[in-house]
Design a protein around this motif. Structure first.
Motif, PDB file in Angstrom:
ATOM      1  N   ARG A  25      26.361  48.876  42.457  1.00 31.09           N
ATOM      2  CA  ARG A  25      26.792  50.229  42.114  1.00 31.09           C
ATOM      3  C   ARG A  25      28.284  50.281  41.773  1.00 31.09           C
ATOM      4  O   ARG A  25      29.069  49.452  42.236  1.00 31.09           O
ATOM      5  N   PRO A  26      28.671  51.256  40.982  1.00 28.72           N
ATOM      6  CA  PRO A  26      30.081  51.395  40.617  1.00 28.72           C
ATOM      7  C   PRO A  26      30.929  51.883  41.780  1.00 28.72           C
ATOM      8  O   PRO A  26      30.418  52.424  42.759  1.00 28.72           O
ATOM      9  N   GLY A  27      32.242  51.669  41.669  1.00 30.02           N
ATOM     10  CA  GLY A  27      33.170  52.205  42.641  1.00 30.02           C
ATOM     11  C   GLY A  27      33.483  51.314  43.814  1.00 30.02           C
ATOM     12  O   GLY A  27      34.237  51.710  44.711  1.00 30.02           O
ATOM     13  N   GLN A  28      32.925  50.102  43.839  1.00 30.03           N
ATOM     14  CA  GLN A  28      33.208  49.173  44.925  1.00 30.03           C
ATOM     15  C   GLN A  28      33.025  47.744  44.422  1.00 30.03           C
ATOM     16  O   GLN A  28      32.302  47.500  43.463  1.00 30.03           O
ATOM     17  N   VAL A  29      33.719  46.811  45.066  1.00 29.82           N
ATOM     18  CA  VAL A  29      33.532  45.398  44.756  1.00 29.82           C
ATOM     19  C   VAL A  29      32.329  44.901  45.544  1.00 29.82           C
ATOM     20  O   VAL A  29      32.277  45.052  46.771  1.00 29.82           O
ATOM     21  N   THR A  30      31.368  44.326  44.853  1.00 32.70           N
ATOM     22  CA  THR A  30      30.193  43.743  45.492  1.00 32.70           C
ATOM     23  C   THR A  30      30.301  42.230  45.449  1.00 32.70           C
ATOM     24  O   THR A  30      30.396  41.640  44.375  1.00 32.70           O
ATOM     25  N   GLY A  31      30.316  41.606  46.618  1.00 30.53           N
ATOM     26  CA  GLY A  31      30.361  40.156  46.700  1.00 30.53           C
ATOM     27  C   GLY A  31      28.966  39.580  46.577  1.00 30.53           C
ATOM     28  O   GLY A  31      28.013  40.096  47.174  1.00 30.53           O
ATOM     29  N   PHE A  32      28.831  38.511  45.803  1.00 28.18           N
ATOM     30  CA  PHE A  32      27.541  37.846  45.576  1.00 28.18           C
ATOM     31  C   PHE A  32      27.634  36.460  46.206  1.00 28.18           C
ATOM     32  O   PHE A  32      28.328  35.581  45.691  1.00 28.18           O
ATOM     33  N   LEU A 164      45.880  36.811  46.008  1.00 29.94           N
ATOM     34  CA  LEU A 164      46.194  38.179  46.425  1.00 29.94           C
ATOM     35  C   LEU A 164      46.221  39.109  45.231  1.00 29.94           C
ATOM     36  O   LEU A 164      45.698  40.229  45.291  1.00 29.94           O
ATOM     37  N   TRP A 165      46.807  38.645  44.118  1.00 30.02           N
ATOM     38  CA  TRP A 165      46.873  39.468  42.906  1.00 30.02           C
ATOM     39  C   TRP A 165      45.476  39.815  42.399  1.00 30.02           C
ATOM     40  O   TRP A 165      45.189  40.981  42.093  1.00 30.02           O
ATOM     41  N   ILE A 166      44.595  38.821  42.329  1.00 27.68           N
ATOM     42  CA  ILE A 166      43.267  39.086  41.767  1.00 27.68           C
ATOM     43  C   ILE A 166      42.427  39.932  42.715  1.00 27.68           C
ATOM     44  O   ILE A 166      41.589  40.729  42.285  1.00 27.68           O
ATOM     45  N   ARG A 167      42.663  39.787  44.038  1.00 27.32           N
ATOM     46  CA  ARG A 167      41.962  40.649  44.992  1.00 27.32           C
ATOM     47  C   ARG A 167      42.296  42.109  44.726  1.00 27.32           C
ATOM     48  O   ARG A 167      41.410  42.960  44.594  1.00 27.32           O
ATOM     49  N   ARG A 168      43.578  42.402  44.620  1.00 21.84           N
ATOM     50  CA  ARG A 168      44.008  43.772  44.370  1.00 21.84           C
ATOM     51  C   ARG A 168      43.572  44.243  42.986  1.00 21.84           C
ATOM     52  O   ARG A 168      43.226  45.414  42.797  1.00 21.84           O
ATOM     53  N   PHE A 169      43.562  43.308  42.037  1.00 21.10           N
ATOM     54  CA  PHE A 169      43.159  43.632  40.673  1.00 21.10           C
ATOM     55  C   PHE A 169      41.698  44.073  40.636  1.00 21.10           C
ATOM     56  O   PHE A 169      41.352  45.104  40.047  1.00 21.10           O
ATOM     57  N   MET A 170      40.822  43.313  41.286  1.00 20.30           N
ATOM     58  CA  MET A 170      39.403  43.664  41.312  1.00 20.30           C
ATOM     59  C   MET A 170      39.176  44.967  42.060  1.00 20.30           C
ATOM     60  O   MET A 170      38.346  45.794  41.653  1.00 20.30           O
ATOM     61  N   GLN A 171      39.886  45.160  43.153  1.00 15.64           N
ATOM     62  CA  GLN A 171      39.741  46.403  43.907  1.00 15.64           C
ATOM     63  C   GLN A 171      40.210  47.601  43.084  1.00 15.64           C
ATOM     64  O   GLN A 171      39.626  48.679  43.162  1.00 15.64           O
ATOM     65  N   ARG A 172      41.267  47.399  42.288  1.00 17.78           N
ATOM     66  CA  ARG A 172      41.740  48.482  41.426  1.00 17.78           C
ATOM     67  C   ARG A 172      40.717  48.799  40.337  1.00 17.78           C
ATOM     68  O   ARG A 172      40.477  49.969  40.022  1.00 17.78           O
ATOM     69  N   LEU A 173      40.091  47.769  39.784  1.00 18.47           N
ATOM     70  CA  LEU A 173      39.051  47.984  38.771  1.00 18.47           C
ATOM     71  C   LEU A 173      37.893  48.791  39.357  1.00 18.47           C
ATOM     72  O   LEU A 173      37.369  49.708  38.720  1.00 18.47           O
ATOM     73  N   ALA A 174      37.496  48.444  40.584  1.00 15.80           N
ATOM     74  CA  ALA A 174      36.414  49.179  41.233  1.00 15.80           C
ATOM     75  C   ALA A 174      36.822  50.614  41.533  1.00 15.80           C
ATOM     76  O   ALA A 174      36.025  51.549  41.378  1.00 15.80           O
ATOM     77  N   ALA A 175      38.077  50.793  41.946  1.00 12.35           N
ATOM     78  CA  ALA A 175      38.573  52.132  42.262  1.00 12.35           C
ATOM     79  C   ALA A 175      38.583  53.031  41.032  1.00 12.35           C
ATOM     80  O   ALA A 175      38.545  54.263  41.154  1.00 12.35           O
ATOM     81  N   GLU A 176      38.628  52.414  39.849  1.00 10.48           N
ATOM     82  CA  GLU A 176      38.567  53.181  38.600  1.00 10.48           C
ATOM     83  C   GLU A 176      37.149  53.612  38.260  1.00 10.48           C
ATOM     84  O   GLU A 176      36.911  54.259  37.232  1.00 10.48           O
ATOM     85  N   ARG A 178      34.496  51.370  38.073  1.00  9.59           N
ATOM     86  CA  ARG A 178      33.745  50.307  37.404  1.00  9.59           C
ATOM     87  C   ARG A 178      32.800  49.623  38.391  1.00  9.59           C
ATOM     88  O   ARG A 178      32.986  49.668  39.610  1.00  9.59           O
ATOM     89  N   THR A 179      31.786  48.966  37.834  1.00  6.03           N
ATOM     90  CA  THR A 179      30.868  48.148  38.601  1.00  6.03           C
ATOM     91  C   THR A 179      31.405  46.725  38.596  1.00  6.03           C
ATOM     92  O   THR A 179      31.574  46.127  37.533  1.00  6.03           O
ATOM     93  N   VAL A 180      31.679  46.171  39.781  1.00  7.16           N
ATOM     94  CA  VAL A 180      32.295  44.845  39.873  1.00  7.16           C
ATOM     95  C   VAL A 180      31.437  43.953  40.768  1.00  7.16           C
ATOM     96  O   VAL A 180      31.281  44.215  41.958  1.00  7.16           O
ATOM     97  N   LEU A 181      30.880  42.890  40.176  1.00  2.00           N
ATOM     98  CA  LEU A 181      30.094  41.899  40.908  1.00  2.00           C
ATOM     99  C   LEU A 181      30.839  40.572  40.850  1.00  2.00           C
ATOM    100  O   LEU A 181      31.157  40.076  39.767  1.00  2.00           O
ATOM    101  N   VAL A 182      31.138  39.995  42.018  1.00  2.00           N
ATOM    102  CA  VAL A 182      31.936  38.774  42.060  1.00  2.00           C
ATOM    103  C   VAL A 182      31.330  37.764  43.033  1.00  2.00           C
ATOM    104  O   VAL A 182      31.017  38.094  44.164  1.00  2.00           O
ATOM    105  N   SER A 183      31.130  36.545  42.546  1.00  2.00           N
ATOM    106  CA  SER A 183      30.672  35.472  43.429  1.00  2.00           C
ATOM    107  C   SER A 183      31.864  34.626  43.821  1.00  2.00           C
ATOM    108  O   SER A 183      32.817  34.471  43.054  1.00  2.00           O
ATOM    109  N   SER A 184      31.815  34.079  45.031  1.00  5.66           N
ATOM    110  CA  SER A 184      32.921  33.243  45.493  1.00  5.66           C
ATOM    111  C   SER A 184      32.473  32.405  46.671  1.00  5.66           C
ATOM    112  O   SER A 184      31.607  32.816  47.451  1.00  5.66           O
ATOM    113  N   HIS A 185      33.057  31.202  46.790  1.00 10.60           N
ATOM    114  CA  HIS A 185      32.837  30.366  47.962  1.00 10.60           C
ATOM    115  C   HIS A 185      33.927  30.588  49.013  1.00 10.60           C
ATOM    116  O   HIS A 185      33.823  30.087  50.130  1.00 10.60           O
TER     117      HIS A 185
END
Length: 314
Positions: A25-32, A164-176, A178-185
């Motif tokens: 869903r939009p408005g939050q970062v979803t971790g995959f 740290l920059w990309i964490r805040r960047f993705m959170q800002r995108l979600a706060a706008e 947007r739908t943000v899906l991100v995978s990470s180890h």
């Protein structure tokens, strides 16, 4: 919004993804999240129309990717940071993407500024570090100002400042919105970045919940307690059927960890027996510990311990 309905992918006899259904869903970062071989990359490729599902559907705002009129304006993705012609400059690469999708040339300079590559935009992408390549991949994903974004290991190769920059960047995108899906180890990073988690193992859904709920559900409740009457407290707790273990000698002095109880339980018992407490704090597992506890049985490849491999030489 991203919707998966019964998404399944077979490669011959191998089942990569099995009847996978969830909504991003939009408005939050979803971790995959999922162990290696769990099917995360295959799932992302099917969402983007790069792999065809055996059955089921993956929808972006109600449409399959191939049905989108202007894909780059609706969906941005970073799957492979090194997917750039090595002899092209960062600027030329983005200009080519923009031209092929009818995007204004001025947008190229905007996204270069957004990801911090303006000063090296004229250099060949083949000479970029992995971290710089990740930033260029982000710029490409943002070129069409899409509302849906998919990132596969976006912090790979970045230093702590870049992470740290990309964490805040993705959170800002979600706060706008947007739908943000991100995978990470990097699970410790996901714990700080994602509000929601989708966890898969062996291609099947294991969890679809908030990060907080996932950690709480997948870890035991415990309490850390310190007291000047530690021996008396230990005896009291064990005599009341509580499981107690030592927490070592830290700067603040020795402590006890009491498993599967609440701080209220310990506090009431200590108070009723006139035992002074210096600390009474609930303990929760980290995301890494919760993840390992949930997905341990879904790991596809298990390695031997180093001492086993070396014949006990270590």
């Amino acid at each position: 919004m991203i919707e998966l309905r019964g998404l399944t992918k077979h490669y011959g006899q191998t089942v990569a993804v099995q009847d996978l259904s969830f909504t991003v869903r939009p408005g939050q970062v979803t971790g995959f999240l999922g162990p290696n071989g769990a099917g995360k990359s295959t799932t992302m490729r099917m969402i983007l129309g790069l792999d065809k599902p055996t059955s089921g559907v993956a929808l972006i705002n109600g449409k399959a990717y191939r049905e989108l009129d202007h894909p780059l304006n609706e969906v941005g993705a970073l799957l492979d940071a090194k997917w750039v012609h090595p002899n092209r400059s960062a600027r030329a690469h983005l200009q080519w993407l923009a031209a092929s999708n009818g995007i204004a040339k001025s947008r190229v300079e905007e996204v270069l500024r957004l990801v911090g590559l303006s000063e090296v935009a004229g250099k060949s992408a083949g000479g970029f570090s992995l971290g710089m390549a990740q930033r260029l991949g982000l710029a490409g994903a943002l070129l069409g100002d899409p509302k849906v974004l998919l990132f596969d290991e976006p912090v790979n190769g970045l230093d702590p400042e870049g992470i740290l920059w990309i964490r805040r960047f993705m959170q800002r995108l979600a706060a706008e919105g947007r739908t943000v899906l991100v995978s990470s180890h990097l699970l410790s990073e996901m714990a700080q970045t994602a509000e929601h988690l989708v966890v898969i193992g062996r291609g099947q859904l294991m969890a679809d919940t908030t990060t907080k709920e996932f950690i709480e559900r997948s870890s035991e409740m415990a309490v850390r307690v310190r007291s000047p009457q530690l021996d008396q407290l230990r005896s009291l707790l064990t005599s009341n059927g509580m499981t107690v273990k030592e927490d070592g000698q830290g700067k603040e002095g020795p402590a006890l960890i009491v498993a599967n109880v609440s701080s209220d339980d310990v506090g009431k018992l200590a108070g009723a027996n006139d035992i002074t407490l210096f600390e009474l704090s609930p303990q929760r597992a980290s995301l890494e510990e919760a993840f390992m506890r949930m997905t341990g049985g879904a790991v596809q490849y298990h390695g031997e311990g180093v001492d086993q491999v070396m014949g006990g030489a270590l």
